[in-house]
Scaffold this active site. Structure first.
Site, PDB file in Angstrom:
ATOM      1  N   ASP A   1     -14.718  15.003  -6.173  1.00 15.62           N
ATOM      2  CA  ASP A   1     -13.840  14.158  -5.355  1.00 15.62           C
ATOM      3  C   ASP A   1     -13.298  12.943  -6.107  1.00 15.62           C
ATOM      4  O   ASP A   1     -14.056  12.136  -6.647  1.00 15.62           O
ATOM      5  CB  ASP A   1     -14.616  13.698  -4.124  1.00 15.62           C
TER       6      ASP A   1
ATOM      7  N   SER B   1      -8.335  13.641  -2.686  1.00 19.54           N
ATOM      8  CA  SER B   1      -9.139  14.348  -1.686  1.00 19.54           C
ATOM      9  C   SER B   1      -8.245  14.963  -0.601  1.00 19.54           C
ATOM     10  O   SER B   1      -7.343  15.725  -0.913  1.00 19.54           O
ATOM     11  CB  SER B   1     -10.191  13.392  -1.108  1.00 19.54           C
TER      12      SER B   1
END
Length: 269
Positions: free
Chosen positions: A168, A56
């Site tokens: 993610d 991320s």
């Protein structure tokens, strides 16, 4: 653990670090600014990072550093970003926003580069939404990989790579240790932005869902953290994951925590 720290201390004293230290940078949205302070402290102590893994926002910072951007340059880049810089409204059944602007920003800074071209070997973690599998991105376009790793599900539209819908990486491995283990890294430093998360009683459904996701990530990260040789856990409980007004404080917190962790490791050798 103690023997590993002693080993690091010996390498530090001999300055035989270039082939020794791998760094795992976790996700955490805006809290990722603390990663910049970590990098600044490592450079100040002349610790060279020989391999990087990011999830991320950790992937965003790792990509910039792997391609030669200094901590100060990364700080300037991050300080200039805001929500509108990395997202745009898009009509889709998979989300309300696209993070394609994040990818464009990476390309503007680094050019059109591929992961396998990075001077520091780089891995980024994403999640396959069709299978739930962890996807380790080590080849292909850097900007697209960062977009995938930082694609918040339900907010950003998933990123398609090789016919896989990716989002993610924090869902499967927020502290990205496994690529470094696979590469047989001799000493792994992990930066867990969520380790000192302070939970509060939720006031509405949004608060509730944020806590649910954070608790799940936190428990998984504790397992991943056991696999690192040195864990850096900045005290970020007082910071918001979405408030960009305190970036300088986050950087400073990462810097101070890293120096303290390195000094502690040195005393234990």
């Amino acid at each position: 653990m103690i023997s590993a720290l002693r080993s690091l201390g010996r390498r530090l004293s001999r300055r035989r670090v270039p082939d020794a230290v791998a760094l795992a940078l976790s996700g955490g949205a805006v809290l990722g600014a603390a990663h910049i302070g970590v990098l600044k402290a490592l450079e100040e102590r002349q610790i060279t990072v020989s391999r990087l893994a990011g999830t991320s926002i950790g992937a965003f910072v790792a990509a910039l550093y792997a391609f030669g951007k200094t901590p100060d340059e990364i700080a300037d880049i991050v300080m200039d970003l805001d929500w509108l810089d990395i997202s745009r409204f898009t009509l889709s059944r998979f989300g309300l926003l696209s993070n394609s602007e994040m990818g464009k920003h990476i390309t503007d800074v680094l050019g059109e580069v591929r992961i396998e071209e990075s001077p520091i070997p780089l891995s980024m973690i994403a999640t396959d939404l069709s299978s739930g599998e962890k996807v380790v991105l080590e080849q292909g376009d850097v900007a697209t990989a960062v977009m995938a790793s930082a694609c918040i599900p339900g907010v950003f539209i998933p990123v398609e790579i090789d016919d896989r819908l990716l989002c993610d990486g924090g869902l499967v491995e927020n502290l990205p240790v496994s690529p470094l283990e696979k590469a047989d890294a001799r000493f792994v430093i992990g930066v867990d932005l969520n380790a000192r998360r302070r939970y509060q009683r939720p006031n509405d459904i949004i608060d509730l869902m944020v806590n649910v996701v954070d608790i799940s990530i936190d428990h998984a990260s504790r397992i991943q953290a056991k696999k690192v040789d040195l864990l850096i856990t900045p005290e970020l409980g007082a910071f918001s994951r979405t408030d960009t007004s305190r970036m300088a404080e986050l950087i400073e917190q990462g810097y101070k925590t890293t120096l303290k962790a390195l000094d502690g490791a040195k005393r234990k050798r």
